[in-house]
Design a protein around this motif. Structure first.
Motif, short mmCIF file in Angstrom:
data_model
loop_
_atom_site.label_atom_id
_atom_site.label_comp_id
_atom_site.label_asym_id
_atom_site.label_seq_id
_atom_site.Cartn_x
_atom_site.Cartn_y
_atom_site.Cartn_z
N GLU A 299 1.02 -0.98 0.03
CA GLU A 299 0.04 -0.12 -0.25
C GLU A 299 0.73 1.25 -0.02
O GLU A 299 0.58 2.24 -0.81
N VAL A 300 1.79 1.23 1.00
CA VAL A 300 2.86 2.23 0.84
C VAL A 300 3.64 2.85 -0.44
O VAL A 300 3.50 3.89 -0.90
N GLN B 92 2.42 6.48 -7.00
CA GLN B 92 1.14 7.43 -7.54
C GLN B 92 1.57 8.96 -7.43
O GLN B 92 1.37 9.82 -7.95
N ARG B 93 1.95 9.30 -5.93
CA ARG B 93 1.95 10.59 -5.74
C ARG B 93 3.07 11.23 -4.93
O ARG B 93 3.10 12.42 -5.19
N GLY B 94 3.87 10.35 -4.29
CA GLY B 94 5.11 10.85 -4.00
C GLY B 94 6.62 11.29 -4.39
O GLY B 94 7.01 11.82 -4.30
N ILE B 95 6.72 10.43 -5.70
CA ILE B 95 7.87 10.33 -6.30
C ILE B 95 7.68 11.35 -7.67
O ILE B 95 6.62 11.05 -8.29
N LYS B 96 8.61 12.20 -7.71
CA LYS B 96 8.65 13.21 -8.84
C LYS B 96 9.63 12.75 -9.61
O LYS B 96 9.90 13.41 -10.67
N ASP B 97 10.33 11.83 -9.69
CA ASP B 97 11.13 11.21 -10.71
C ASP B 97 10.60 10.94 -12.01
O ASP B 97 9.60 10.14 -12.05
#
Length: 170
Positions: free
Chosen positions: A16-17, A23-28
């Motif tokens: 889940e994490v 989806q939302r936390g990695i900007k790569d």
């Protein structure tokens, strides 16, 4: 088997994490520009190592880009898992591309080949006829079956004498 239950619960939390952060936390851009799906997560019994299986929608170049992006984001993802889990030791994370799409594609090709062979066989069998007579069994009205039937009914040989079931002195 509480160790297995703990491993299963931790695997679910990691899935889940990691999915949420992808989806939302990695900007790569190597990850952000592609559709990545986390398919499964497994954790060892000692809760020290975890494996995250993922798929990427796209070609081999997209898979290579996402693999490099996930490898570079592994530390940040492990930190996020540690925060969410609140356990003493956060398991290390290994990312493995899931072979499910390739296996499904190979199975679909095998099914298509089998369907094509079945259709060809049906087409060849459409005008086929039996090799022998249409009805190979003797019926009651046939001339051959009448002679054999009389022997069976009397229980004797063709001379009409009854069979006594043993050697008769004679």
């Amino acid at each position: 088997m509480s160790g297995s239950a703990r491993a299963d619960n931790l695997a679910k939390l990691i899935r889940e994490v990691v999915a949420e952060k992808i989806q939302r936390g990695i900007k790569d851009p190597r990850i952000k520009n592609h559709q990545v799906t986390v398919t499964d997560t497994r954790v060892t019994g000692d809760l020290r190592e975890s494996t995250v299986f993922y798929t990427v929608y796209g070609d081999d170049a997209a898979r290579a880009e996402v693999a490099a992006g996930l490898e570079s984001a592994r530390g940040m993802l492990r930190t996020e898992v540690g925060r969410a889990a609140g356990i003493k030791h956060t398991p290390s994370i290994a990312f493995v591309p899931d072979a499910l799409p390739e296996n499904a594609r190979a199975m679909e090709e095998l099914f298509d080949a089998a369907r094509a062979r079945d259709a060809k066989l049906r087409q060849e069998a459409a005008g086929a006829q039996y090799a022998g007579d249409p009805d190979p069994y003797n019926r009651a009205g046939d001339e051959d079956s009448e002679d054999e039937g009389s022997d069976r009914e009397t229980g004797g040989d063709s001379s009409g004498a009854p069979d006594r079931g043993g050697d008769t002195p004679g």
